[in-house]
Design an enzyme around this catalytic site. Structure first.
Site, mmCIF file in Angstrom:
data_model
loop_
_atom_site.group_PDB
_atom_site.id
_atom_site.type_symbol
_atom_site.label_atom_id
_atom_site.label_comp_id
_atom_site.label_asym_id
_atom_site.label_seq_id
_atom_site.Cartn_x
_atom_site.Cartn_y
_atom_site.Cartn_z
ATOM 1 N N CYS A 167 40.713 37.263 40.735
ATOM 2 C CA CYS A 167 40.955 38.689 40.441
ATOM 3 C C CYS A 167 39.926 39.232 39.458
ATOM 4 O O CYS A 167 39.739 40.439 39.351
ATOM 5 C CB CYS A 167 42.374 38.895 39.916
ATOM 6 S SG CYS A 167 42.793 37.850 38.533
ATOM 7 N N GLN A 184 47.470 31.604 33.268
ATOM 8 C CA GLN A 184 46.868 30.314 32.883
ATOM 9 C C GLN A 184 47.440 29.744 31.581
ATOM 10 O O GLN A 184 47.633 28.540 31.450
ATOM 11 C CB GLN A 184 45.348 30.470 32.788
ATOM 12 C CG GLN A 184 44.638 29.123 32.688
ATOM 13 C CD GLN A 184 43.135 29.264 32.687
ATOM 14 O OE1 GLN A 184 42.592 30.079 33.433
ATOM 15 N NE2 GLN A 184 42.459 28.495 31.866
ATOM 16 N N CYS A 197 47.196 33.766 40.564
ATOM 17 C CA CYS A 197 47.440 34.722 39.478
ATOM 18 C C CYS A 197 48.673 35.567 39.820
ATOM 19 O O CYS A 197 48.738 36.160 40.895
ATOM 20 C CB CYS A 197 46.217 35.622 39.315
ATOM 21 S SG CYS A 197 46.566 37.170 38.500
ATOM 22 N N GLU A 198 49.639 35.616 38.903
ATOM 23 C CA GLU A 198 50.875 36.326 39.213
ATOM 24 C C GLU A 198 50.723 37.845 39.115
ATOM 25 O O GLU A 198 51.622 38.583 39.499
ATOM 26 C CB GLU A 198 52.017 35.853 38.316
ATOM 27 C CG GLU A 198 51.929 36.283 36.870
ATOM 28 C CD GLU A 198 53.117 35.780 36.049
ATOM 29 O OE1 GLU A 198 53.770 34.814 36.468
ATOM 30 O OE2 GLU A 198 53.362 36.370 34.981
ATOM 31 N N HIS A 199 49.597 38.308 38.598
ATOM 32 C CA HIS A 199 49.398 39.755 38.497
ATOM 33 C C HIS A 199 48.723 40.341 39.731
ATOM 34 O O HIS A 199 48.845 41.521 40.003
ATOM 35 C CB HIS A 199 48.568 40.088 37.256
ATOM 36 C CG HIS A 199 49.212 39.629 35.990
ATOM 37 N ND1 HIS A 199 48.633 38.726 35.138
ATOM 38 C CD2 HIS A 199 50.413 39.933 35.455
ATOM 39 C CE1 HIS A 199 49.439 38.499 34.129
ATOM 40 N NE2 HIS A 199 50.531 39.217 34.294
ATOM 41 N N HIS A 200 47.982 39.517 40.444
ATOM 42 C CA HIS A 200 47.259 40.018 41.618
ATOM 43 C C HIS A 200 47.510 39.197 42.874
ATOM 44 O O HIS A 200 47.043 39.545 43.943
ATOM 45 C CB HIS A 200 45.744 40.010 41.338
ATOM 46 C CG HIS A 200 45.342 40.907 40.211
ATOM 47 N ND1 HIS A 200 45.189 40.458 38.922
ATOM 48 C CD2 HIS A 200 45.094 42.236 40.185
ATOM 49 C CE1 HIS A 200 44.852 41.477 38.147
ATOM 50 N NE2 HIS A 200 44.786 42.558 38.882
ATOM 51 N N HIS A 252 39.275 32.910 37.886
ATOM 52 C CA HIS A 252 40.320 33.780 38.443
ATOM 53 C C HIS A 252 39.639 34.718 39.439
ATOM 54 O O HIS A 252 38.781 35.501 39.046
ATOM 55 C CB HIS A 252 40.978 34.600 37.335
ATOM 56 C CG HIS A 252 41.759 33.765 36.364
ATOM 57 N ND1 HIS A 252 43.077 34.006 36.085
ATOM 58 C CD2 HIS A 252 41.410 32.683 35.626
ATOM 59 C CE1 HIS A 252 43.513 33.115 35.201
ATOM 60 N NE2 HIS A 252 42.523 32.301 34.906
#
Ligand SMILES: [Zn+2]
Length: 225
Positions: A184, A154, A113-116, A182
Protein backbone atom coordinates in the site's frame (compact mmCIF):
# COMPACT_ATOMS: atom_id res chain seq x y z
CA UNK A 1 -19.87 17.76 3.40
CA UNK A 2 -20.15 15.90 6.66
CA UNK A 3 -19.81 12.49 4.96
CA UNK A 4 -16.78 13.83 3.07
CA UNK A 5 -15.16 14.82 6.33
CA UNK A 6 -15.79 11.41 7.91
CA UNK A 7 -14.44 9.61 4.84
CA UNK A 8 -11.35 11.81 4.88
CA UNK A 9 -10.73 11.02 8.52
CA UNK A 10 -11.11 7.27 7.87
CA UNK A 11 -8.62 7.66 4.99
CA UNK A 12 -6.13 9.44 7.22
CA UNK A 13 -6.31 6.73 9.89
CA UNK A 14 -5.60 4.15 7.19
CA UNK A 15 -2.71 6.08 5.67
CA UNK A 16 -1.20 6.60 9.11
CA UNK A 17 -1.47 2.82 9.66
CA UNK A 18 -2.57 3.43 13.22
CA UNK A 19 -3.31 0.31 15.23
CA UNK A 20 -5.98 0.32 17.91
CA UNK A 21 -4.73 -2.57 20.09
CA UNK A 22 -2.34 -5.54 20.40
CA UNK A 23 -5.32 -7.86 19.95
CA UNK A 24 -6.78 -8.40 16.51
CA UNK A 25 -10.17 -6.66 16.69
CA UNK A 26 -12.50 -9.65 16.26
CA UNK A 27 -16.22 -9.66 17.08
CA UNK A 28 -17.59 -12.15 19.62
CA UNK A 29 -19.64 -13.83 16.90
CA UNK A 30 -16.61 -14.24 14.58
CA UNK A 31 -16.87 -18.04 14.46
CA UNK A 32 -20.61 -18.59 14.60
CA UNK A 33 -20.58 -18.97 10.82
CA UNK A 34 -18.73 -21.99 9.40
CA UNK A 35 -15.82 -21.63 6.97
CA UNK A 36 -17.96 -23.01 4.16
CA UNK A 37 -20.69 -20.46 4.86
CA UNK A 38 -18.07 -17.69 5.00
CA UNK A 39 -16.74 -18.72 1.60
CA UNK A 40 -20.25 -18.56 0.14
CA UNK A 41 -20.95 -15.12 1.65
CA UNK A 42 -17.58 -13.65 0.60
CA UNK A 43 -18.06 -15.06 -2.89
CA UNK A 44 -21.29 -13.04 -3.21
CA UNK A 45 -19.52 -9.94 -1.86
CA UNK A 46 -16.59 -10.20 -4.29
CA UNK A 47 -19.07 -10.82 -7.07
CA UNK A 48 -20.81 -7.60 -6.11
CA UNK A 49 -17.55 -5.57 -6.02
CA UNK A 50 -16.55 -6.83 -9.47
CA UNK A 51 -20.02 -6.12 -10.85
CA UNK A 52 -19.94 -2.59 -9.43
CA UNK A 53 -16.60 -2.06 -11.16
CA UNK A 54 -18.35 -2.90 -14.41
CA UNK A 55 -16.65 -6.23 -15.04
CA UNK A 56 -18.36 -8.88 -17.10
CA UNK A 57 -18.57 -11.90 -14.84
CA UNK A 58 -19.74 -14.15 -17.63
CA UNK A 59 -16.25 -13.86 -19.15
CA UNK A 60 -14.39 -17.17 -18.87
CA UNK A 61 -11.38 -15.55 -17.24
CA UNK A 62 -13.42 -13.75 -14.56
CA UNK A 63 -16.26 -16.08 -13.70
CA UNK A 64 -14.29 -18.15 -11.20
CA UNK A 65 -12.69 -15.16 -9.44
CA UNK A 66 -15.28 -14.55 -6.66
CA UNK A 67 -15.09 -18.21 -5.62
CA UNK A 68 -11.26 -18.26 -5.80
CA UNK A 69 -10.91 -15.05 -3.77
CA UNK A 70 -13.39 -16.25 -1.14
CA UNK A 71 -11.56 -19.56 -0.68
CA UNK A 72 -8.20 -17.79 -0.55
CA UNK A 73 -9.44 -15.34 2.12
CA UNK A 74 -10.86 -18.03 4.41
CA UNK A 75 -8.45 -20.93 3.87
CA UNK A 76 -5.20 -19.08 3.21
CA UNK A 77 -4.44 -15.41 3.68
CA UNK A 78 -6.85 -14.83 6.62
CA UNK A 79 -6.78 -18.37 8.02
CA UNK A 80 -4.84 -17.18 11.09
CA UNK A 81 -7.93 -15.44 12.46
CA UNK A 82 -9.22 -18.80 13.62
CA UNK A 83 -7.74 -19.84 17.01
CA UNK A 84 -8.33 -23.50 16.02
CA UNK A 85 -5.51 -23.09 13.50
CA UNK A 86 -3.00 -21.83 16.05
CA UNK A 87 0.13 -24.08 16.05
CA UNK A 88 0.14 -26.52 18.96
CA UNK A 89 2.21 -25.25 21.84
CA UNK A 90 4.45 -28.27 22.38
CA UNK A 91 7.78 -27.66 24.12
CA UNK A 92 10.69 -29.94 25.06
CA UNK A 93 13.07 -29.99 27.99
CA UNK A 94 16.28 -28.13 27.32
CA UNK A 95 18.37 -31.29 27.72
CA UNK A 96 21.60 -29.77 26.43
CA UNK A 97 21.26 -26.99 29.01
CA UNK A 98 21.92 -24.59 26.15
CA UNK A 99 21.75 -21.27 27.94
CA UNK A 100 22.54 -18.80 25.16
CA UNK A 101 20.05 -17.13 22.91
CA UNK A 102 18.58 -19.02 19.98
CA UNK A 103 17.86 -16.95 16.88
CA UNK A 104 15.64 -18.02 14.00
CA UNK A 105 16.24 -15.47 11.31
CA UNK A 106 14.95 -14.61 7.84
CA UNK A 107 11.54 -16.16 8.43
CA UNK A 108 9.44 -15.24 5.41
CA UNK A 109 6.44 -13.06 6.23
CA UNK A 110 3.48 -12.82 3.90
CA UNK A 111 0.77 -10.79 5.55
CA UNK A 112 -1.97 -8.35 4.60
CA UNK A 113 -2.30 -4.70 5.60
CA UNK A 114 -5.61 -4.34 7.43
CA UNK A 115 -6.08 -0.77 6.21
CA UNK A 116 -5.87 -1.49 2.50
CA UNK A 117 -6.04 -5.29 2.22
CA UNK A 118 -2.79 -5.24 0.23
CA UNK A 119 0.22 -7.52 0.85
CA UNK A 120 2.93 -6.99 3.43
CA UNK A 121 6.04 -8.96 2.41
CA UNK A 122 9.16 -9.26 4.51
CA UNK A 123 11.34 -11.13 6.95
CA UNK A 124 10.95 -11.81 10.66
CA UNK A 125 13.82 -12.55 13.03
CA UNK A 126 12.83 -14.20 16.29
CA UNK A 127 14.96 -15.05 19.34
CA UNK A 128 14.58 -16.45 22.82
CA UNK A 129 16.67 -17.49 25.78
CA UNK A 130 15.46 -20.76 27.26
CA UNK A 131 14.59 -20.93 30.93
CA UNK A 132 14.15 -24.71 30.84
CA UNK A 133 12.02 -25.48 27.80
CA UNK A 134 12.65 -25.19 24.09
CA UNK A 135 10.45 -25.29 20.99
CA UNK A 136 11.09 -27.03 17.69
CA UNK A 137 12.69 -24.60 15.25
CA UNK A 138 9.90 -24.83 12.70
CA UNK A 139 7.42 -23.92 15.45
CA UNK A 140 8.79 -20.40 15.38
CA UNK A 141 8.15 -20.17 11.63
CA UNK A 142 4.67 -21.57 12.15
CA UNK A 143 3.82 -19.03 14.84
CA UNK A 144 5.01 -16.18 12.60
CA UNK A 145 2.94 -17.55 9.73
CA UNK A 146 -0.18 -18.03 11.88
CA UNK A 147 -0.27 -14.40 13.04
CA UNK A 148 0.77 -13.14 9.59
CA UNK A 149 -2.30 -14.81 8.06
CA UNK A 150 -4.61 -12.09 9.36
CA UNK A 151 -5.43 -8.56 8.34
CA UNK A 152 -2.50 -6.94 10.15
CA UNK A 153 -0.62 -3.91 11.32
CA UNK A 154 3.11 -4.67 11.43
CA UNK A 155 3.54 -3.43 15.01
CA UNK A 156 0.75 -5.72 16.21
CA UNK A 157 2.12 -8.70 14.27
CA UNK A 158 5.51 -8.20 15.97
CA UNK A 159 3.91 -8.04 19.42
CA UNK A 160 1.62 -11.02 18.86
CA UNK A 161 4.57 -13.22 17.84
CA UNK A 162 6.52 -12.24 20.96
CA UNK A 163 3.53 -12.66 23.31
CA UNK A 164 2.71 -16.11 21.92
CA UNK A 165 6.30 -17.35 22.25
CA UNK A 166 6.50 -15.93 25.78
CA UNK A 167 3.36 -17.87 26.64
CA UNK A 168 4.55 -21.12 25.03
CA UNK A 169 8.08 -20.97 26.48
CA UNK A 170 7.11 -19.58 29.88
CA UNK A 171 9.69 -16.82 29.73
CA UNK A 172 9.70 -13.08 29.05
CA UNK A 173 13.05 -13.41 27.22
CA UNK A 174 11.75 -13.30 23.65
CA UNK A 175 12.40 -10.79 20.88
CA UNK A 176 11.23 -10.19 17.32
CA UNK A 177 12.29 -7.81 14.55
CA UNK A 178 10.33 -7.56 11.32
CA UNK A 179 11.52 -5.79 8.19
CA UNK A 180 8.78 -5.63 5.58
CA UNK A 181 7.50 -3.90 2.51
CA UNK A 182 3.91 -2.71 2.42
CA UNK A 183 2.42 -2.74 -1.06
CA UNK A 184 0.00 0.00 0.00
CA UNK A 185 3.05 2.27 0.35
CA UNK A 186 5.14 0.79 -2.48
CA UNK A 187 2.56 0.48 -5.24
CA UNK A 188 0.00 3.22 -4.52
CA UNK A 189 -0.40 6.34 -2.35
CA UNK A 190 3.13 7.72 -2.00
CA UNK A 191 4.46 4.97 -4.34
CA UNK A 192 7.80 4.64 -2.63
CA UNK A 193 9.08 1.35 -4.00
CA UNK A 194 12.32 1.44 -2.02
CA UNK A 195 11.08 1.94 1.54
CA UNK A 196 10.53 -0.81 4.06
CA UNK A 197 9.27 -0.75 7.64
CA UNK A 198 11.17 -2.13 10.63
CA UNK A 199 9.38 -2.97 13.87
CA UNK A 200 10.74 -4.62 16.98
CA UNK A 201 9.58 -5.98 20.30
CA UNK A 202 12.11 -6.85 23.02
CA UNK A 203 10.90 -8.79 26.05
CA UNK A 204 12.69 -9.48 29.36
CA UNK A 205 16.47 -9.80 29.03
CA UNK A 206 16.32 -8.49 25.45
CA UNK A 207 15.63 -5.03 26.83
CA UNK A 208 19.23 -5.02 28.13
CA UNK A 209 21.58 -3.18 25.82
CA UNK A 210 24.17 -5.99 25.43
CA UNK A 211 21.61 -8.75 24.86
CA UNK A 212 19.75 -6.62 22.34
CA UNK A 213 23.04 -5.82 20.57
CA UNK A 214 23.97 -9.53 20.37
CA UNK A 215 20.60 -10.37 18.81
CA UNK A 216 20.84 -7.51 16.31
CA UNK A 217 24.39 -8.58 15.39
CA UNK A 218 23.24 -12.15 14.70
CA UNK A 219 20.48 -11.04 12.37
CA UNK A 220 22.99 -9.00 10.39
CA UNK A 221 25.02 -12.15 9.67
CA UNK A 222 25.12 -12.97 5.99
CA UNK A 223 23.57 -16.38 5.39
CA UNK A 224 24.25 -17.27 1.80
CA UNK A 225 25.01 -20.98 1.81
ZN1 LIG B 1 -1.86 -0.15 4.22
Amino acid sequence: MKIDKILNEIDEIGEAHASSSAETPLRDDAFEVSDLEKIELIKQDVNSIMKTLGLDLTDDSLKGTPQRVAKMFVNEIFSGLDPKRKPKASTFDNKYKYGEMLVEKNITVYSTCEHHLLPIVGKAHVAYISNGSVVGLSKMNRIVDYFAKRPQVQERLTMQIVQELQRVLGTKDVACVIDAKHLCVNSRGIRDIESSTVTSEFGGAFKEKEVKREFLDYIKLDTTF
